[in-house]
Design a protein around this motif. Structure first.
Motif, short mmCIF file in Angstrom:
data_model
loop_
_atom_site.label_atom_id
_atom_site.label_comp_id
_atom_site.label_asym_id
_atom_site.label_seq_id
_atom_site.Cartn_x
_atom_site.Cartn_y
_atom_site.Cartn_z
N UNK A 549 0.82 -1.22 0.00
CA UNK A 549 0.00 0.00 0.00
C UNK A 549 0.85 1.27 0.00
N UNK A 550 2.03 1.20 0.60
CA UNK A 550 2.87 2.40 0.69
C UNK A 550 4.33 1.99 0.85
N UNK A 551 5.24 2.74 0.19
CA UNK A 551 6.68 2.48 0.35
C UNK A 551 7.40 3.80 0.65
N UNK A 552 8.39 3.77 1.51
CA UNK A 552 9.18 4.96 1.85
C UNK A 552 10.63 4.58 2.14
N UNK A 553 11.55 5.42 1.64
CA UNK A 553 12.99 5.27 1.93
C UNK A 553 13.31 6.07 3.19
N UNK A 554 14.31 5.59 3.94
CA UNK A 554 14.84 6.43 5.02
C UNK A 554 15.79 7.45 4.37
N UNK A 555 15.98 8.66 4.96
CA UNK A 555 16.79 9.71 4.31
C UNK A 555 18.22 9.28 3.98
N UNK A 556 18.78 8.33 4.75
CA UNK A 556 20.15 7.89 4.44
C UNK A 556 20.16 6.72 3.45
N UNK A 557 19.02 6.32 2.97
CA UNK A 557 18.81 5.26 1.97
C UNK A 557 19.27 3.88 2.47
N UNK A 558 19.33 3.73 3.80
CA UNK A 558 19.75 2.43 4.34
C UNK A 558 18.54 1.52 4.57
N UNK A 559 17.37 2.13 4.84
CA UNK A 559 16.20 1.32 5.15
C UNK A 559 15.07 1.62 4.17
N UNK A 560 14.22 0.61 3.97
CA UNK A 560 13.02 0.77 3.14
C UNK A 560 11.82 0.26 3.94
N UNK A 561 10.83 1.13 4.16
CA UNK A 561 9.62 0.74 4.90
C UNK A 561 8.52 0.43 3.89
N UNK A 562 7.85 -0.71 4.11
CA UNK A 562 6.78 -1.16 3.20
C UNK A 562 5.53 -1.46 4.02
N UNK A 563 4.43 -0.79 3.67
CA UNK A 563 3.15 -1.03 4.36
C UNK A 563 2.37 -2.07 3.59
N UNK A 564 1.85 -3.09 4.31
CA UNK A 564 1.17 -4.21 3.66
C UNK A 564 -0.32 -4.27 4.05
N UNK A 565 -1.05 -5.06 3.28
CA UNK A 565 -2.49 -5.16 3.49
C UNK A 565 -2.83 -5.92 4.78
N UNK A 566 -1.85 -6.59 5.39
CA UNK A 566 -2.11 -7.34 6.63
C UNK A 566 -1.96 -6.45 7.87
N UNK A 567 -2.05 -5.12 7.69
CA UNK A 567 -2.02 -4.12 8.78
C UNK A 567 -0.64 -3.92 9.40
N UNK A 568 0.41 -4.51 8.82
CA UNK A 568 1.76 -4.34 9.38
C UNK A 568 2.61 -3.47 8.45
#
Length: 939
Positions: A549-568
């Motif tokens: 549903x949503x993806x975001x990079x951390x400003x230092x490009x070390x991490x990637x956050x991914x929002x999923x349909x299972x509420x996590x």
């Protein structure tokens, strides 16, 4: 005491991207003396006046907070009455653009407005089922009419007769006698809601539209009042419909004793029906100003136009029919065909044509131009205004589209927004197009067709934009040419999210196909051109178990956050794509999220209405905040800070502090769900898009925002709202029947009453001081200076009684009765004594008499039982009668003078008219003689 953190306030800067709201109607307005060129349309809380010829917005009538729900131009074309969602009505002057009068009476949205033919009275119907008649000149409410059981849909004044017709969703059409303020007739011939009605044929026909394809036509016969001067009073009033009313008689037949009382004013019988082509309910039914043309539409895109024959045309047609019938009768040797010959309803009301609009019609207005063309303006559901011209002289009249106002907005809801890196350009994308706006001028500088857009970004350099669509495509557009450069099939489902990598070499997308895809920018050689162009190259893929549903990079490009349909929310290492953290706690899917500039915090917004703030080092939840009353649709951090904005389906935008977990401020303005927002890279601007079709720009000011003050203001606003919802004060001895007072209790009326009370208290104090001062002077045997009250000195050293009058005069005319209604009786005796003093001086007699009579009406029992007030009332009786008769004499003299001047001017005009006509005739004669001479010379 610790240091308080200082925040800066965001203020609304502009509303754009909106051509017209489909909530209220559209109306032609005679601006700058040109009828049929300018149209007034609702624009959320404002009213926009558009020039249909140039396609420009020429005037904005600024509203407050509530959405516009109804419009009605005055007969003189100089004013526009605007009804709002909260039940208030404001009358705007179209020359100055200012609101001149405000009426507060309804407790729910205003649904119908209508002026009488002179423009002196205004009638309004509302969702609260009540009808109120307002005096526009005196700026006050006359009375409230109760009777309908559901939303009032239409209200109509009858010209020259003091009657009113109202229709509502309760299937009833009611007739009201405004002299006695009661409903004397109810039409019950409808099976479903009455959605619209109109008066035709010099008010001899009433036509109503309901939930079916039938337009019901009712014949109206008005019974003339016949008054015999020799007839005794008892006989006159016998059998009348109300006390004191004269007996009504028909011209053709006398009244029978058993005749129903309502038929003594008007007879209303069903004549027949006109069938519409549309099968659904009538949405709007209306006529042009003269009542020569009738039009209606349903929930589709077709407007049906009918012409109504005038009295002379009906007579001519009837004569032709009789002649034909006579011819036939002679052939068949029959007698008296006149009795059987009648015009059918279809011959009286003839179908002209159907106008097919480009989308569903929400409202329309008609005007007959001086050239004989019928101009039709249509307000469509998809944020468009269309103007059609109908040439009535043609053999088969066809509506031709003259103009279309579309450039100012999208046809559907904007689902994604983005700011350029220089804070100047704003991208907005909807189901059919991408638009680029200039932030400072708010002008649309590029429009490009696209598929259903869900997410977007500016490519570094701001020369291209990328759009993610519902069909799973990525579309790359070049802004300089406005062309679609490249389309890639990125995902098998919708592309829900797109995020630019911090190193600006590529971006990442998340889709409904349970994949996160990584892309890089590259320059490829174009076949048609020598130069290289930008392209997108697929590099890596991350396969997951649920829809992304949503993806975001951390400003230092070390991490990637991914929002999923299972509420996590799953957090991965961006380089190796190894799993790092799982953030779980939301009850419904996370629709939006963002990571702050230093990479320490991640904020997630969910459909469960909560926002959670997490630490990115261990994935611990710092705080869960109940953010909105509906799903949180968008979330973004302010650059270089731990403050963030959220947008919700509850139509609000809120700012939060992620360190202190505090709500800072709410940006209210949108009237429907807010789908998305975008913050400028410098954090000075916020742009938001809503289901109300509007885009709003908010600007960060230099004004500091103190949270305690903000909370205090919020509490005050809540108190003011609760006051408006309180029970209305009851007038002693007044029955809760068909009629009532027009006004309602508001915070303004309470404040006005408080100001009157304070003025009377000051008057009492000053009079007591004066008494004391006189006693001291008498005892001392010399004059001692009297200290003047600073308030009275500010008003120019006026007396305390003059100060009370000044305060009283400042109460708005529309709020006077309600202010006096909440005034405690302990202040009334002083007020009556002061009224006596003012009326004797002859100042503001009309206002004072109005207030005096109202006070006597509501406090009659207490005033008559108070022996102290007997002499005051006696004095008031003498002074008011003498002063009112004086005022009447002055008015009569002035009226006579004006009529004399009118006659003089008319006489002069006639003389000049005849002189002009003679001159024109002589000129024609000369020209004809000259022509004849030339012809003779040639011969």
């Amino acid at each position: 005491m610790g240091l308080t953190r200082q925040y800066l306030r965001y203020e609304p800067a502009a509303l754009f991207g909106l051509v017209a709201s489909a909530r209220a109607g559209v109306a032609f307005v005679a601006l700058r003396g040109e009828p049929g060129r300018y149209v007034a349309v609702p624009g959320c809380e404002h009213v926009f006046v558009w020039d249909t010829r140039k396609g420009e917005k020429v005037l904005i009538l600024k509203g407050l907070k509530q959405e516009v729900s109804c419009l009605c131009p005055s007969p003189d074309g100089l004013h526009l009455a605007v009804g709002y969602e909260d039940g208030s009505i404001r009358v705007f002057n179209l020359l100055s653009g200012e609101a001149t009068v405000t009426f507060n009476g309804h407790r729910a949205a205003v649904t119908a407005l209508q002026y009488d033919h002179l423009g002196g009275r205004l009638v309004s119907g509302s969702k609260d089922t009540e009808v109120i008649v307002w005096d526009v000149i005196n700026e006050s409410g006359l009375y409230r009419l109760r009777g309908h059981k559901d939303v009032v849909t239409q209200v109509l004044f009858l010209k020259g007769k003091n009657l009113l017709v109202t229709s509502a969703k309760d299937t009833l059409v009611k007739w009201w006698d405004l002299d006695t303020q009661h409903c004397f007739k109810t039409l019950v011939g409808h099976r479903a809601e009455v959605w619209g009605m109109a008066l035709l044929s010099e008010e001899k026909r009433l036509i109503t539209g309901s939930a079916d394809s039938e337009l019901r036509v009712w014949g109206l016969a008005y019974i003339q009042e016949v008054k015999d001067p020799d007839e005794p009073e008892s006989k006159k009033s016998k059998g009348s419909s109300s006390p004191g009313a004269e007996e009504n008689t028909e011209e053709d037949e006398p009244l029978e004793l058993d005749e129903r009382p309502e038929e003594r004013i008007v007879k209303c019988s069903k004549v027949g029906s006109i069938m519409r082509e549309g099968r659904d309910r009538v949405v709007t039914l209306g006529t042009d100003r003269m009542g020569n043309f009738l039009a209606c539409h349903g929930t589709d895109a077709v407007l049906e136009v009918f012409s109504v024959l005038s009295e002379e045309e009906v007579q001519k047609k009837l004569e032709k029919k009789i002649k034909k019938a006579k011819k036939k009768a002679k052939q068949k040797s029959e007698e008296e065909p006149e009795r059987t010959v009648k015009l059918s309803l279809q011959e009286e009301i003839q179908r002209v044509t159907n106008v097919k609009a480009s989308s569903k019609i929400k409202s329309f207005d008609l005007i007959l131009s001086p050239k004989g063309e019928l101009k039709i303006v249509l307000l469509l559901q998809n944020n468009v205004i269309e103007l059609y011209n109908l040439d009535l002289a043609a053999q088969v009249p066809q509506a031709v589209r003259a103009s279309r106002i579309t450039i100012g907005g999208h046809r559907s809801d904007v689902r994604t927004l983005a700011f350029s890196s220089d804070n100047i350009a704003i991208l907005s994308a909807a189901a059919e197009s991408v638009k680029i706006w200039n932030r400072s001028t708010l002008q649309c500088i590029r429009t490009m067709e696209c598929e259903y857009a869900l997410c977007s970004l500016f490519v570094p350099g701001d020369r291209q934009v990328i759009i993610g669509t519902k069909t799973g495509k990525l579309q790359l557009y070049d802004l300089a040419s406005g062309n679609l450069v490249e389309t890639l099939d990125a995902h098998d489902g919708a592309v829900w999210s797109i995020a630019l990598s911090p190193d600006q070499h590529g971006f990442v997308t998340g889709g409904a196909d349970k994949c996160v895809k990584f892309w890089e920018f590259e320059l490829v050689k174009d076949e048609s051109s020598v130069q290289k162009r930008l392209s997108m190259k697929h590099v890596r893929i991350l396969q997951l178990d649920e829809d992304v549903l949503c993806v975001r990079y951390s400003p230092n490009q070390k991490l990637l956050a991914v929002s999923l349909l299972d509420c996590t929310v799953k957090v991965f290492h961006a380089d190796t794509l190894k799993f790092f953290l799982s953030l779980y706690g939301h009850k419904l899917p996370v629709l939006c999220m963002d990571i702050c500039y230093d990479g320490t915090l991640i904020a997630t917004g969910s459909a469960d209405r909560n926002v959670k703030i997490w630490g990115l080092d261990f994935g611990d939840c710092h705080r869960s905040l109940f953010a909105h009353d509906d799903s949180v649709m968008y979330l973004q951090f302010v650059p270089k800070s731990h403050l963030f904005f959220t947008a919700g389906k509850d139509s609000k935008i809120k700012q939060w502090d992620a360190d202190k977990f505090e709500h800072i401020q709410t940006l209210e303005g949108h009237h429907k769900e807010v789908w998305c927002l975008a913050l400028s890279p410098n954090g000075d601007y916020v742009v938001s898009a809503s289901h109300d079709k509007s885009l709003r720009l908010w600007e960060r000011t230099r004004e500091p925002l103190i949270l305690e003050e903000e909370r205090e203001m919020q509490r005050e606003a809540e108190y003011e709202e609760s006051v408006a919802k309180e029970e209305q004060p009851v007038v002693a001895g007044e029955r809760q029947g068909e009629t009532g007072l027009a006004g309602k209790k508001t915070i303004e009326t309470i404040k006005a009453a408080e100001r009157i009370m304070e003025a009377i208290e000051l008057y009492r104090e000053e009079m007591a001081k004066l008494k004391e001062h006189n006693a001291i002077c008498k005892a001392a045997g010399k004059e001692v200076p009297f200290p003047v009250n600073p308030i009275l000195r500010a008003y120019g050293n006026i007396t305390p009684s003059e100060y009370v009058l000044e305060v009283f005069k400042k109460v708005k005319s529309s709020e006077l009765e309600e202010s006096l209604l909440v005034l405690p009786f302990s202040y009334v005796p002083d007020l009556l004594r002061l009224f006596n003093e003012y009326i004797q001086l002859g100042s503001d007699v009309e206002l004072l008499c109005r207030a005096l009579l109202f006070l006597l009406k509501i406090h009659f029992g207490q005033i008559t039982s108070n022996h102290m007030l007997v002499t005051v009332i006696e004095n008031l009786k003498k002074t008011t009668i003498s002063r009112v008769s004086e005022a009447r004499d002055v008015l009569g003299f002035n009226m006579a003078g004006l009529q004399f001047l009118k006659r003089e001017i008319e006489a002069k005009d006639e003389v000049t008219f005849f002189a002009d006509a003679t001159e024109r005739f002589e000129e024609k004669k000369r020209k004809r003689k000259k022509k004849e001479k030339m012809v003779l010379a040639v011969l």
